[in-house]
Design a protein around this motif. Structure first.
Motif, PDB file in Angstrom:
ATOM      1  N   GLU A 134       0.817  -1.205   0.000  1.00 36.03           N
ATOM      2  CA  GLU A 134       0.000   0.000   0.000  1.00 36.03           C
ATOM      3  C   GLU A 134       0.857   1.264   0.000  1.00 36.03           C
ATOM      4  O   GLU A 134       0.532   2.245  -0.669  1.00 36.03           O
ATOM      5  CB  GLU A 134      -0.974  -0.029   1.175  1.00 36.03           C
ATOM      6  CG  GLU A 134      -2.049  -1.090   0.961  1.00 36.03           C
ATOM      7  CD  GLU A 134      -2.963  -1.311   2.152  1.00 36.03           C
ATOM      8  OE1 GLU A 134      -2.612  -0.924   3.290  1.00 36.03           O
ATOM      9  OE2 GLU A 134      -4.049  -1.902   1.934  1.00 36.03           O
ATOM     10  N   TYR A 138      -0.115   0.416  -4.155  1.00 33.01           N
ATOM     11  CA  TYR A 138      -1.046  -0.662  -4.484  1.00 33.01           C
ATOM     12  C   TYR A 138      -2.318  -0.492  -3.661  1.00 33.01           C
ATOM     13  O   TYR A 138      -2.272  -0.066  -2.510  1.00 33.01           O
ATOM     14  CB  TYR A 138      -0.409  -2.027  -4.198  1.00 33.01           C
ATOM     15  CG  TYR A 138       0.645  -2.399  -5.212  1.00 33.01           C
ATOM     16  CD1 TYR A 138       0.408  -3.395  -6.146  1.00 33.01           C
ATOM     17  CD2 TYR A 138       1.866  -1.733  -5.243  1.00 33.01           C
ATOM     18  CE1 TYR A 138       1.379  -3.729  -7.095  1.00 33.01           C
ATOM     19  CE2 TYR A 138       2.835  -2.046  -6.179  1.00 33.01           C
ATOM     20  CZ  TYR A 138       2.588  -3.045  -7.098  1.00 33.01           C
ATOM     21  OH  TYR A 138       3.545  -3.352  -8.036  1.00 33.01           O
ATOM     22  N   THR A 139      -3.450  -0.814  -4.273  1.00 33.01           N
ATOM     23  CA  THR A 139      -4.728  -0.736  -3.584  1.00 33.01           C
ATOM     24  C   THR A 139      -5.392  -2.115  -3.575  1.00 33.01           C
ATOM     25  O   THR A 139      -5.198  -2.914  -4.498  1.00 33.01           O
ATOM     26  CB  THR A 139      -5.674   0.278  -4.253  1.00 33.01           C
ATOM     27  OG1 THR A 139      -5.862  -0.081  -5.615  1.00 33.01           O
ATOM     28  CG2 THR A 139      -5.111   1.685  -4.173  1.00 33.01           C
ATOM     29  N   GLN A 140      -6.171  -2.341  -2.539  1.00 38.01           N
ATOM     30  CA  GLN A 140      -6.834  -3.630  -2.403  1.00 38.01           C
ATOM     31  C   GLN A 140      -8.011  -3.729  -3.367  1.00 38.01           C
ATOM     32  O   GLN A 140      -8.845  -2.835  -3.433  1.00 38.01           O
ATOM     33  CB  GLN A 140      -7.308  -3.831  -0.968  1.00 38.01           C
ATOM     34  CG  GLN A 140      -6.162  -3.967   0.009  1.00 38.01           C
ATOM     35  CD  GLN A 140      -6.606  -4.364   1.412  1.00 38.01           C
ATOM     36  OE1 GLN A 140      -7.682  -4.918   1.595  1.00 38.01           O
ATOM     37  NE2 GLN A 140      -5.753  -4.093   2.383  1.00 38.01           N
ATOM     38  N   LEU A 156      -4.031  -7.122  -4.439  1.00 38.14           N
ATOM     39  CA  LEU A 156      -3.718  -5.700  -4.544  1.00 38.14           C
ATOM     40  C   LEU A 156      -3.241  -5.426  -5.960  1.00 38.14           C
ATOM     41  O   LEU A 156      -2.613  -6.290  -6.589  1.00 38.14           O
ATOM     42  CB  LEU A 156      -2.618  -5.304  -3.557  1.00 38.14           C
ATOM     43  CG  LEU A 156      -2.929  -5.522  -2.086  1.00 38.14           C
ATOM     44  CD1 LEU A 156      -2.123  -6.682  -1.557  1.00 38.14           C
ATOM     45  CD2 LEU A 156      -2.644  -4.280  -1.301  1.00 38.14           C
TER      46      LEU A 156
END
Length: 161
Positions: A134, A138-140, A156
């Motif tokens: 994150e 990176y995003t979930q 992610l």
């Protein structure tokens, strides 16, 4: 420390590094025997040879000329070549927190300049890896249950465009 393209001569050291890293992070989640099975099945020298020979793949190592400190392996997703899957991403536990992971990740992302997205799966209990991903943008996307491990994996991703 520098990042370079790995080769077959690196595989024994990479396999050993991954084994140590897997145990340091995952024994508490899965137990040492299960981690041994994962390391043998997915990250033995023979298994790594298969990974690095995938079409449209990249195999990177971070080293200082004497010691392999980290590894990153990624390949275009089978279902969509515009998406890259990170197949292996490890830094020696005693060298974590020194910027090696960031160096590897940036080089890996730059290697796939024709792709649009890059993704990785992380056990939801591995807070350090989730925090690192994150922090790197990176995003979930979602989660999936991995029954063999009795674990929930978090997917992610990050835009590369």
């Amino acid at each position: 420390m520098f990042v370079r393209t790995g080769g077959e001569r690196d595989l024994p050291a990479v396999s050993a590094l991954i084994g140590v890293s897997l145990h340091a992070t995952n024994d508490v989640f899965y137990g040492a025997e299960t981690v041994d099975r994962i390391a043998d099945a997915l990250y033995s020298v023979a298994a790594l040879k298969v990974l690095i020979r995938r079409p449209t793949s990249e195999f990177l190592v971070a080293d200082d000329g004497d010691t392999v400190a980290g590894v990153a392996i990624a390949a275009a997703a089978v279902e969509d070549g515009r998406v890259v899957d990170i197949l292996a991403f490890f830094v020696r536990p005693d060298l974590q927190g020194r910027g090696i992971g960031g160096l590897l990740l940036r080089e890996l992302e730059e290697s796939f300049f024709e792709s649009e997205r890059i993704r990785i799966e992380v056990d939801e209990r591995n807070l350090r890896a989730l925090g690192f991903a994150e922090a790197e943008g990176y995003t979930q996307l979602g989660q999936r249950r991995e029954e063999a491990l009795k674990a929930t994996l978090v997917m992610l991703d990050k835009s590369l465009v």
